[in-house]
Motif scaffolding. Structure first.
Motif, mmCIF file in Angstrom:
data_model
loop_
_atom_site.group_PDB
_atom_site.id
_atom_site.type_symbol
_atom_site.label_atom_id
_atom_site.label_comp_id
_atom_site.label_asym_id
_atom_site.label_seq_id
_atom_site.Cartn_x
_atom_site.Cartn_y
_atom_site.Cartn_z
ATOM 1 N N UNK A 1 0.844 -1.182 0.000
ATOM 2 C CA UNK A 1 0.000 0.000 0.000
ATOM 3 C C UNK A 1 0.889 1.246 0.000
ATOM 4 N N UNK A 2 0.478 2.253 -0.758
ATOM 5 C CA UNK A 2 1.248 3.475 -0.877
ATOM 6 C C UNK A 2 0.961 4.401 0.296
ATOM 7 N N UNK A 3 1.972 5.168 0.642
ATOM 8 C CA UNK A 3 1.817 6.154 1.701
ATOM 9 C C UNK A 3 0.987 7.315 1.160
ATOM 10 N N UNK A 4 -0.092 7.729 1.829
ATOM 11 C CA UNK A 4 -0.947 8.808 1.309
ATOM 12 C C UNK A 4 -0.256 10.165 1.248
ATOM 13 N N UNK A 5 0.851 10.343 1.953
ATOM 14 C CA UNK A 5 1.550 11.633 1.895
ATOM 15 C C UNK A 5 2.178 11.884 0.530
ATOM 16 N N UNK A 6 2.450 10.842 -0.238
ATOM 17 C CA UNK A 6 3.023 11.015 -1.576
ATOM 18 C C UNK A 6 2.051 11.743 -2.504
ATOM 19 N N UNK A 7 0.771 11.731 -2.170
ATOM 20 C CA UNK A 7 -0.204 12.453 -2.999
ATOM 21 C C UNK A 7 -0.055 13.962 -2.824
ATOM 22 N N UNK A 9 2.888 15.540 -2.796
ATOM 23 C CA UNK A 9 4.088 16.008 -3.492
ATOM 24 C C UNK A 9 3.746 16.859 -4.714
ATOM 25 N N UNK A 10 2.835 16.437 -5.593
ATOM 26 C CA UNK A 10 2.509 17.317 -6.734
ATOM 27 C C UNK A 10 1.953 18.676 -6.308
ATOM 28 N N UNK A 15 2.654 24.469 -5.656
ATOM 29 C CA UNK A 15 2.655 25.654 -4.793
ATOM 30 C C UNK A 15 3.990 26.395 -4.891
ATOM 31 N N UNK A 16 5.086 25.664 -4.941
ATOM 32 C CA UNK A 16 6.395 26.306 -5.071
ATOM 33 C C UNK A 16 6.517 27.005 -6.417
ATOM 34 N N UNK A 17 6.081 26.339 -7.492
ATOM 35 C CA UNK A 17 6.150 26.946 -8.824
ATOM 36 C C UNK A 17 5.266 28.192 -8.900
ATOM 37 N N UNK A 18 4.078 28.135 -8.317
ATOM 38 C CA UNK A 18 3.185 29.297 -8.336
ATOM 39 C C UNK A 18 3.784 30.438 -7.522
#
Length: 58
Positions: A1-7, A9-10, A15-18
């Protein structure tokens, strides 16, 4: 199962790019505002010009 915190990252990348884009756009406005003298400075300059003209005519 994937860690939900990886969702998140995008969203963090977005936010950084904006933020960087906003900083670059507002840099133009900040530079323009810094170069423009304030109304007090403009008024002072006009008074000094008027006083110098009065001294030359006297």
């Amino acid at each position: 199962m994937h860690n939900p915190l990886w969702m998140l990252v995008p969203w963090v990348v977005f936010a950084i790019a904006a933020g960087i884009k906003f900083w670059r756009l507002t840099k133009l406005f900040r530079r323009h505002l810094i170069d423009t003298p304030s109304s007090t400075e403009q008024f002072r300059a006009s008074l000094e010009l008027a006083w110098s003209k009065d001294q030359q005519t006297a």
